[in-house]
Enzyme design. Structure first.
Site, PDB file in Angstrom:
ATOM      1  NE  ARG A 104      -2.829  -5.895 -17.188  1.00  0.00           N
ATOM      2  CZ  ARG A 104      -3.372  -6.714 -16.191  1.00  0.00           C
ATOM      3  NH1 ARG A 104      -4.047  -6.264 -15.076  1.00  0.00           N
ATOM      4  NH2 ARG A 104      -3.013  -7.973 -16.007  1.00  0.00           N
TER       5      ARG A 104
ATOM      6  NE  ARG B 281       1.460 -10.204 -17.340  1.00  0.00           N
ATOM      7  CZ  ARG B 281       0.543 -10.380 -16.201  1.00  0.00           C
ATOM      8  NH1 ARG B 281       0.225  -9.567 -15.422  1.00  0.00           N
ATOM      9  NH2 ARG B 281       0.223 -11.811 -16.151  1.00  0.00           N
TER      10      ARG B 281
END
Ligand code: ZN
Length: 212
Positions: free
Chosen positions: A125, A158
């Site tokens: 992601r 992240r």
């Protein structure tokens, strides 16, 4: 006919938040224990003060206090609720059943998707630092590597989305969820929906369960 109360279960990344938002559109109240805790503290009720003391002393809010909080804030005779993020243990599931759900019509809906698949989804992601659009290197890559298609800003990976952290989070989840699923299975309350395709397909299955 009244719709069932829903206990919504799913791994991190399985789309639980998205589904909860869709279910709310069917007329459900979304029960977030975190929100209830904050609201109760703000009300400064006896329970709120007790919770504030626990948190202030750096203690966890125990199961029975969470149950008391639910008891104080919901009324199953008056509406349909989505329980999300609770129960997290088999003990909590039993308590929820005995103290809150009791004889009410209820289903436990599990968003079923392979945990390996979820690990891959999360690890791949990327989020746009500008407009928050979410990409996935495998099934939704940006046209230009590292750059948002929509606003041209850079994509961010992240720190928590690295393989080791995510795998660890899934292992913990699996240990927690297996006994909960077994519990609801035994009670004849468990409905598994395929959450591996896309959110609309998942929601269609949920709606069918809710409206049947
Ligand atoms: Zn963007």
């Amino acid at each position: 006919m009244a719709k069932p109360q829903i206990i919504l279960l799913g791994a991190p990344g399985s789309g639980k938040g998205t589904q909860a938002a869709k279910i709310v559109e069917l007329g459900y109240y979304h029960v977030s224990t975190g929100d209830l805790l904050r609201a109760e503290i703000k009300k400064a009720s006896n329970l709120g003060k007790k919770i504030q003391d626990l948190i202030g002393n750096g203690q966890l809010v125990d199961d029975q206090t969470v149950l008391d909080l639910l008891q104080a804030n919901i009324n199953l005779a008056k509406g349909e609720y989505i329980f999300d993020g609770f129960p997290r243990t088999e003990v909590q599931a039993t308590m929820l059943d005995k103290q809150i759900v009791k004889k009410a019509k209820a289903v436990a809906i599990y968003l079923d998707v392979s945990l390996d698949e979820l690990v891959s989804r999360i690890v791949n992601r990327r989020t746009c630092g500008g407009c928050n659009e979410i990409y996935n290197l495998i099934n939704k890559p940006p046209k230009k590597e590292g750059v948002c298609d929509l606003c041209g800003k850079g994509l961010v990976h992240r720190k928590d989305d690295n393989k080791e952290t995510v795998q660890n989070r899934m292992d913990v989840f699996k240990e927690q969820i297996d006994p909960i699923l077994a519990y609801y299975e035994t009670k004849g309350m468990l409905k598994k929906v395929d959450a591996s395709i896309n959110p609309d397909t998942t929601f269609k299955q949920i709606r069918k369960i809710v409206e049947s």
